[in-house]
Scaffold this active site. Structure first.
Site, short mmCIF file in Angstrom:
data_model
loop_
_atom_site.label_atom_id
_atom_site.label_comp_id
_atom_site.label_asym_id
_atom_site.label_seq_id
_atom_site.Cartn_x
_atom_site.Cartn_y
_atom_site.Cartn_z
N HIS A 89 0.81 -1.22 0.00
CA HIS A 89 0.00 0.00 0.00
C HIS A 89 0.85 1.27 0.00
CE1 HIS A 89 -3.08 -2.79 2.07
NE2 HIS A 89 -3.29 -2.77 0.77
N HIS A 90 1.99 1.22 0.69
CA HIS A 90 2.84 2.42 0.80
C HIS A 90 4.28 2.17 0.33
CE1 HIS A 90 -0.32 2.78 3.94
NE2 HIS A 90 -0.43 3.99 3.43
N GLN A 128 0.64 -8.53 5.17
CA GLN A 128 1.03 -9.60 6.10
C GLN A 128 0.04 -10.75 6.09
OE1 GLN A 128 2.31 -8.25 9.97
NE2 GLN A 128 1.80 -10.19 10.93
N HIS A 156 5.27 -2.60 11.22
CA HIS A 156 5.05 -1.99 9.91
C HIS A 156 5.45 -0.52 9.92
CE1 HIS A 156 2.45 -5.25 8.07
NE2 HIS A 156 2.60 -5.65 9.32
N CYS A 158 4.80 1.67 7.81
CA CYS A 158 3.70 2.56 7.39
C CYS A 158 2.83 2.94 8.58
CB CYS A 158 2.87 1.89 6.29
SG CYS A 158 2.14 0.31 6.74
#
Length: 199
Positions: A89-90, A128, A156, A158
């Site tokens: 996502h990031h 994950q 994480h 992020c």
């Protein structure tokens, strides 16, 4: 004797990635021609290829390269496997450890192959939850054991350096098949073992 690092990269991909990273540096307000950044696009291009090398790795082939007939039918556990991946996502890292167990049903695999399977799936853009299930399913479909258990604990970036910015949060995911899913005692033994300091 001089040290010489050996890494394998695709020249064409490195060049294309480097061009894009040079443009990114400009877009964020940097000067890609200044001394400290001259080689940064190429370095990042190579780094990205390394961090996503799992796309070129076949985890099934890894397991099959060391499959042996064996009548052992007790739990085989490889725990505290270092894990490094990239959030899709990031595109920021998440890292932690994986605990993987299986109960053989006629076949075992070389112990080093389990961490290699973890790496094969982790070195991709991931979440994950999917990573946990991919490791489980690969071992289940390839070795056909009586059961597989996978637990991943990861931090994480992020969540730590952007967004909610909670530095001490750890995410735990689990996936089970067979005896680990259907037999409470087997599952509890696995969970006890991954929490115990036996060495």
């Amino acid at each position: 004797m001089t040290y010489k690092k050996k890494e394998i990269f695709t020249h064409q991909i490195t060049e294309k990635l480097a061009e894009n990273y040079k443009e990114i540096l400009s877009l964020i307000g940097e000067d890609p021609s200044r001394e400290g950044l001259l080689k940064t696009p190429e370095r990042v291009a190579k780094s990205m290829q390394f961090l996503t090398q799992g796309y070129k790795t076949d985890p099934v082939a890894i397991l099959k390269s060391a499959m042996f007939k064996e009548e052992y039918q007790q739990m085989v556990l490889v725990k505290d496997i270092e894990l490094y991946s990239m959030c899709e996502h990031h595109m920021l890292p998440f890292y932690g450890k994986a605990h993987v167990a299986y109960i053989p049903n006629g076949y075992i695999t070389g112990l080093s192959k389990i961490p290699r399977v973890v790496d094969a799936f982790a070195r991709r853009l991931q979440v994950q939850e999917r990573l946990t299930v991919q490791i489980r399913d690969c071992i289940q479909k390839t070795l056909k054991p009586l059961g597989v258990a996978v637990v991943i604990e990861a931090a994480h970036m992020c969540m730590q350096i952007r967004g909610v910015q909670k530095q001490n949060s750890v995410t735990t995911t689990s996936a089970f098949t067979g005896a680990f899913l259907n037999n409470r005692k087997t599952r509890e033994e696995f969970l006890t073992l991954i929490g115990a300091s036996l060495h």
